[in-house]
Design an enzyme around this catalytic site. Structure first.
Site, PDB file in Angstrom:
ATOM      1  N   ASP A  23       0.673  -1.178   0.171  1.00  0.00           N
ATOM      2  CA  ASP A  23      -0.124   0.264  -0.163  1.00  0.00           C
ATOM      3  C   ASP A  23       0.784   1.114   0.082  1.00  0.00           C
ATOM      4  O   ASP A  23       2.273   1.200  -0.003  1.00  0.00           O
ATOM      5  CB  ASP A  23      -0.776   0.005   1.347  1.00  0.00           C
ATOM      6  N   GLU A  64      -9.928   7.333   4.229  1.00  0.00           N
ATOM      7  CA  GLU A  64      -9.403   6.883   5.337  1.00  0.00           C
ATOM      8  C   GLU A  64      -8.604   8.040   6.224  1.00  0.00           C
ATOM      9  O   GLU A  64      -8.315   9.008   5.526  1.00  0.00           O
ATOM     10  CB  GLU A  64      -8.166   5.926   4.938  1.00  0.00           C
TER      11      GLU A  64
END
Length: 837
Positions: free
Chosen positions: A329, A529
């Protein structure tokens, strides 16, 4: 998942960060922690991994690896954000992949046309195929977050986010959505999407809850194969990875939904629960042929997933037979113990095959990785395995044969973007994803009636689309950024007008003539997020303007239909009580007309579209029920998993308890000072400093602090004075200290410093500071401006970020004057002031 933080983006952080005292909350099942974060592959399922290896492909991969230089191999395992790399760099470094982060667009244009995306894709491809030696030319691949349609491109079809699709319970629809998403992304010349997300979210405070299909693994297991087949095509057919399809990514492996509501947090559960709950759709995705898996930012029992060899290699690759590649990620490898963003052999050795990197230091990552491959820190067998996996996928996807992106069959066919057929599928998805929570005989509405539509959200594509829509957070975008979309208001207006009725839009709910019914559209504003993490499930804490509007309309004797937009279930008992009908619409995307399709009957009174949606997340009875799953002891929701009324299956909802639990965890606000005040319970503390109110945007919405002037408590011009913002309890900003979040202060210099100035944070009676003298000396007096100091600067100097008592301490010696209007946490890609100066 992936994002880029523009330095100019200094909007208020809507993030609600839990304090140190409420760091983790988990179900009773989650309390049984494994003794060690090392998985036992033998207890995990074997999977019939697809596709089977093709000997011709494997032979070609062998030949490529044999002919590649070590430098070429290292380049293949690095992916760089397009905001940090240019095509010319690829000519030199032979980078294997690029991506566009959440706020990255071609040529630094977030609103770039599809033609610009295709043009830059050609440029990167051409660079990857430019060589002056005889070594192999390996095409670069471009990854993107097409998570609810090709949501990065202006005008694309945006589908409901996964939480709504989970409520639809329709596998065939999921497959169609995957196909449309792939085609609209391939039209722009891109190769690879970072989707689907298979997180099984257990704590709804997490800002990524809406990216999950549901709280039960059964939904992810049912959907995973269908979505992978839609994106990639069906394994074993000519459609598999054909030019109208993309490489898919199954993410985030593993346990990202169990982190206690905190992004990039720690899933503290036994290995059995990790397997039985969070593995969810992964076996089905591997059987359907997913070609990449993304390692999670999160940890399992204290160990970062990007460095967990037992899971990435032992379970995923060896036990389950996955033979595609594992990508990290966004700089996630830098959080592995002993690593930095620019140096992490541990992640590659654990089983990561491709770094995902953003920032100016990608060449350092390349150099360090090359050095470690040369000296054996990264064994050659492990490097070759990683490269082999990447090349295998590139060959399966036809990237070696299809040439420039613009020459491919689907590329450049921009008329498929938001085509009528694609919009119809998205509208169907909206219809099927709506969940009817309450209906006291009001719905369906008559379309020939006098209808009032209220709430700012009714005419906002941005709000109905949510995060990951054009930009990472998806916030504050005008409707013009979504030229092919239909707002909920517009869908209602068209429906009512066609039937001969009257529809009026008043955001504040005012009306001249009493309407036959009112539709109030309200809910969460967009987030992704980090910014979306909240401390509890109370909707709109504070003055609750939406509730006031509902009550006012209901008190006027008007039937009230509430349409609630949200990325998760929230405590809305009061809003439910104030409504005659209540629809959980979640985040429906670009086709707001689908809402009107279900709210209204046909002109003849017959039901046009009944409600089909069933809750994929349990709905809370109290705001502190953020861990609310069927397997938990004492399961007591307001509306259970699978609940959903319809016209064919009505039900009654009685008067609900509106009492807010005493002592419920409060948020640590993202803004420590703004609009002239600190949050409740917070306060300024000044020593040897004079404090006065001054105007910036409104009357006394800022404060002027003066050192060395009579009025300071000691009136001294030589002693050190300080200004602190003191929290009512210690706060935990340890997670936010990972280098991506800064303390941002908007200020006006009224008197240049004559002595040292430091900006610090205080914990345990100790203040850790960074120098600010040089920064302030360069500022133009009398002009409002901004500086930002990364939280990591304080952490690296020894501040206890787990228990801060004062997140701002400004100290100075000698005469000095500064006005402050805003103090907040925010994301800054290139810190404006690094660690002070």
């Amino acid at each position: 998942m992936t994002r880029r933080f523009p330095a100019a983006s200094l909007s208020i952080l809507a993030l609600a960060l839990t304090g140190a005292a409420g760091a983790q909350s988990a179900s009773p099942q989650a309390a049984a922690q494994a003794a060690s974060p090392v998985a036992n592959p033998a207890i995990w399922p074997k999977v019939n991994a697809q596709p089977k290896r093709d000997p011709k492909v494997e032979k070609r991969v062998d030949a490529l690896i044999q002919a590649m230089s070590l430098e070429d191999k290292v380049g293949q395992i690095i992916q760089v954000d397009i905001g940090s790399i240019k095509p010319a760099d690829v000519v030199t470094y032979k980078i294997g992949s690029v991506l566009n982060g959440g706020n990255s667009g071609p040529y630094d244009d977030e609103y770039a046309s599809p033609a610009k995306w295709l043009k830059l894709a050609d440029e990167f491809y051409d660079a990857s195929m430019t060589r002056s030696d005889s070594r192999p030319k390996v095409p670069i691949i471009w990854g993107t977050d097409s998570v609810h349609g090709n949501n990065n491109i202006v005008g694309a079809t945006l589908f409901p986010h996964n939480i709504g699709l989970g409520a639809a319970r329709d596998r065939d629809l999921i497959r169609k959505i995957g196909e449309v998403t792939a085609l609209e992304t391939a039209a722009a010349g891109l190769d690879w999407t970072f989707a689907p997300t298979l997180a099984v979210v257990q704590d709804d405070r997490w800002g990524r809850t809406y990216e999950s299909y549901g709280e039960e693994p059964e939904i992810a297991a049912d959907y995973a194969g269908a979505m992978i087949e839609g994106v990639q095509g069906k394994v074993g057919t000519k459609d598999f990875l054909a030019p109208n399809h993309l490489i898919a990514t199954t993410k985030h492996f593993l346990g990202d939904g169990g982190t206690g509501g905190r992004d990039q947090g720690d899933t503290r559960i036994s290995e059995q629960v990790l397997r039985d709950v969070h593995l969810g759709g992964y076996p089905a995705a591997i059987e359907a042929g997913t070609q990449s898996v993304m390692a999670s930012f999160s940890s399992w029992n204290g160990e970062k997933m990007s460095g967990n060899k037992s899971l990435l290699t032992g379970v995923l690759k060896d036990r389950m037979g996955f033979d595609g590649f594992v990508v990290g990620d966004w700089n996630s490898h830098g959080q592995v113990e002993g690593c930095t963003n620019e140096d992490c052999p541990q992640a590659i050795n654990a089983g990561l095959d491709m770094f995902m990197y953003s920032g100016p230091g990608w060449k350092q990552l390349y150099d360090n990785t090359l050095r470690e491959a040369k000296d054996g820190t990264i064994p050659m067998a492990r490097l070759d395995d990683a490269v082999r996996r990447i090349l295998r996928v590139k060959l399966r996807a036809g990237t070696f044969e299809r040439g420039r992106p613009s020459s491919r069959v689907a590329a450049g066919k921009f008329d498929v973007i938001a085509s009528a057929a694609h919009k119809a599928i998205a509208r169907q998805a909206v219809q099927e994803s709506l969940v009817l929570l309450k209906n006291e005989g009001v719905l369906p509405l008559k379309p020939n009636a006098n209808i009032l539509v209220a709430g700012k959200a009714a005419d906002s594509v941005s709000q109905q689309a949510g995060g990951w829509s054009i930009t990472w957070q998806g916030a504050d975008l005008p409707n013009s950024a979504f030229p092919n979309a239909t707002t909920i208001w517009k869908g209602i207006e068209d429906t009512v007008k066609a039937a001969g009725g009257t529809a009026t839009y008043a955001p504040d709910g005012t009306f001249a003539k009493k309407p036959d019914a009112a539709i109030v559209v309200f809910g969460e504003t967009p987030y992704a997020e980090f910014k979306g993490d909240i401390p509890n499930l109370e909707y709109s804490p504070g003055d609750k303007p939406d509730l006031a509007m509902l009550k006012r309309l209901k008190a006027a004797g008007i039937p009230v239909v509430a349409v609630f937009l949200s990325g998760r279930p929230l405590w809305v008992n009061a809003e439910l009580n104030a409504s005659d009908a209540f629809v959980a619409a979640f985040l429906p995307g670009s086709e707001g007309g689908g809402v009107a399709d279900v709210l209204f009957a046909r002109a003849d009174g017959a039901v046009a579209h009944d409600f089909k949606g069933k809750l994929s997340f349990s709905w809370p009875k109290r705001p502190d029920q953020y861990v609310l799953n069927r397997r938990d002891p004492g399961y007591d929701p307001l509306f259970a998993f699978g609940y959903g009324l319809s016209y064919a299956r009505p039900g009654k909802v009685g008067k609900l308890d509106e009492t807010r639990p005493a002592g419920m965890t409060e948020a640590t606000p993202g803004t420590f000072y703004g609009t002239g005040r600190t949050p409740p319970g917070w306060q300024f503390d000044t020593q040897l400093v004079k404090e006065t109110g001054v105007d910036r945007r409104a009357q006394e919405d800022a404060r002027l602090f003066t050192w060395g002037e009579p009025g300071g408590k000691a009136g001294s011009g030589t002693a050190t004075g300080r200004v602190a913002i003191v929290a009512p309890r210690p706060i935990d900003l340890s997670r936010e200290s990972n280098g991506e979040i800064s303390l941002v202060i908007q200020y006006r210099l009224d008197g240049k410093p004559t002595g040292p100035v430091t900006l610090g944070m205080e914990s345990g009676g100790k203040t850790v500071g960074v120098p600010l003298t040089q920064t302030l000396a360069k500022a133009a007096p009398g002009t409002w401006t901004t500086f930002a100091i990364p939280l990591q600067c304080f952490a690296s100097r020894g501040a206890d970020m787990h228990a801060l008592t004062a997140p701002l301490v400004l100290s100075a010696t000698g005469p000095f004057a500064i006005a402050i209007s805003d103090v907040k946490l925010d994301y800054v890609s290139m810190p404006m002031n690094a660690c002070g100066g």
